[in-house]
Write an enzyme that holds these catalytic residues in place. Structure first.
Site, PDB file in Angstrom:
ATOM      1  N   ASP A 125       0.855  -1.187   0.000  1.00  0.00           N
ATOM      2  CA  ASP A 125       0.000   0.000   0.000  1.00  0.00           C
ATOM      3  C   ASP A 125       0.896   1.245   0.000  1.00  0.00           C
ATOM      4  O   ASP A 125       1.807   1.334  -0.803  1.00  0.00           O
ATOM      5  CB  ASP A 125      -0.969  -0.046   1.188  1.00  0.00           C
ATOM      6  N   HIS A 170      -4.606  -7.596  -0.473  1.00  0.00           N
ATOM      7  CA  HIS A 170      -3.880  -6.372  -0.191  1.00  0.00           C
ATOM      8  C   HIS A 170      -3.109  -6.418   1.121  1.00  0.00           C
ATOM      9  O   HIS A 170      -2.068  -5.795   1.267  1.00  0.00           O
ATOM     10  CB  HIS A 170      -4.900  -5.226  -0.157  1.00  0.00           C
ATOM     11  N   TYR A 207      -2.892  10.985   1.684  1.00  0.00           N
ATOM     12  CA  TYR A 207      -3.510  10.987   0.354  1.00  0.00           C
ATOM     13  C   TYR A 207      -3.463  12.384  -0.249  1.00  0.00           C
ATOM     14  O   TYR A 207      -3.193  12.561  -1.441  1.00  0.00           O
ATOM     15  CB  TYR A 207      -4.960  10.498   0.446  1.00  0.00           C
TER      16      TYR A 207
END
Length: 384
Positions: free
Chosen positions: A180, A362, A311
């Site tokens: 990630d 993930h 982000y």
């Protein structure tokens, strides 16, 4: 704390904080039921209420706290931010130093099932020649690390901070791994920490599909493109919010434990390889205590907004610069973004390990810990 001090750290959450959590859970105001039969509108009401009820009445944070405190933990200031990290030294003197980076919505607890096997392989069916000294930091704004007070804490900055951390711990040569955001941080390490990092391993290589292959796609490449389309159309709303308005999101996550829980757990449903007999459920691969342990690191530290800001800093302009450092990739079939080897070779100029696994998603360290341990041992064996 001075700029170079490394201090021992112990997790010690107050009873008052735990009681406040239970009080908030007991006064949750619930939304209406979803109008579909699955998770396509988000985490279903019935399961959310069930999980919240377990959290309030049966979940034991002190168990998780004791597990965290079983590993040596520390804090040190890097580039003006206090960083929490686990530092587990191997009993084998020639162990290879390894720094592992998590992402969102993960934490250092993602690696709870691989730490001991990496540090002491002999006790876990392996060879002393595959031992690692393991360093696992909490990202800035995550877990027990400090929160950036200004802009600029990008994956590139974090990669340089991790290089400084390894130097401070006395490691002049090391390897790095991540998934990630950890994949992107590790790839950044592969670009900037070339004097000391000997190689990297990632589970989510960030690459551009090679246009020259579009008329000759393999089945796996076609599936990867379809997954990217699904992500863009149906699974990326969280990233749009976090990359544009993390502060607005943060008010709800800071005030509502159920809101924070739902925001995180829904992604464990979406991104794990959790389908069994035609039914997808995160608890098929990760038990509810482990799901809630991870949520607790967000709730107790009030990091809904601060974690989302990564982000805002880095999501919309990822680096695609070539990486010459020795690189290994392990591709799990339910990863969000997947690459083929020929796509990856366009960016990674020294690909020393490539493997496409039959199961896993993930959160590889939680879903397939034994597999990931073997991947890391195999990848880095030639760099010792």
């Amino acid at each position: 704390m001075s700029d170079t001090t490394v201090l021992p750290f112990t997790v010690d959450i107050s009873d008052a904080d735990l009681e406040d959590l239970r009080r908030r859970l007991s006064t949750t105001r619930w939304p209406d039921n979803e109008t579909c039969e699955d998770w396509s509108q988000g985490i279903p009401l019935a399961y959310t209420q069930e999980l919240a009820g377990y959290w309030a009445r049966e979940y034991d944070w002190r168990r998780c706290e004791a597990e965290l405190n079983r590993w040596p933990q520390f804090r040190t200031r890097l580039d003006g931010i206090d960083i929490h990290f686990l530092h587990c030294r191997s009993p084998h003197a020639d162990a290879l130093p390894l720094i592992i980076s998590h992402g969102w919505p993960g934490s250092v607890l993602e690696f709870r099932h691989i730490i001991d096997a990496l540090v002491d392989p002999v006790a876990h069916g392996g060879s002393a020649a595959d031992a690692f000294h393991v360093v696992i930091p909490s990202l800035p704004g995550y877990g027990f690390s400090g929160k950036p007070t200004g802009t600029g804490t990008s994956v590139e900055r974090i990669g340089r901070m991790w290089g400084e951390l390894m130097a401070r711990l006395g490691y002049s040569r090391y390897v790095a791994q991540g998934g990630d955001w950890g994949s992107m941080i590790t790839q950044s390490i592969g670009q900037t920490e070339t004097d000391h990092c000997a190689g990297i391993h990632i589970t989510m290589p960030i690459v551009t599909p090679d246009p020259e292959t579009m008329n000759d796609l393999t089945p796996n490449e076609q599936a990867a493109l379809e997954a990217m389309t699904f992500y863009s159309q149906w699974d990326s709303g969280y990233s749009k919010q976090q990359s544009t308005r993390p502060q607005t999101l943060g008010y709800g996550l800071a005030d509502s434990p159920v809101g924070q829980m739902a925001w995180v757990v829904e992604k464990f449903h979406a991104w794990t390889d959790c389908e069994r007999d035609g039914i997808k459920h995160p608890e098929h691969v990760i038990n509810r205590d482990e799901l809630l342990d991870n949520v607790m690191l967000y709730w107790l530290n009030n990091t809904g907004a601060s974690s989302a800001r990564l982000y805002w800093e880095s999501f919309n302009a990822p680096s695609m610069q070539p990486i010459a450092m020795p690189t290994g990739c392990s591709i799990f079939p339910k990863e969000i973004f997947r690459s083929s080897r020929r796509w990856a070779e366009q960016r990674f100029q020294n690909l020393i390990h490539w493997n496409e696994l039959p199961q896993g998603g993930h959160f590889a360290a939680l879903e397939q810990p034994d597999v990931l341990v073997n991947e890391l041992r195999t990848c880095f064996r030639s760099l010792r």
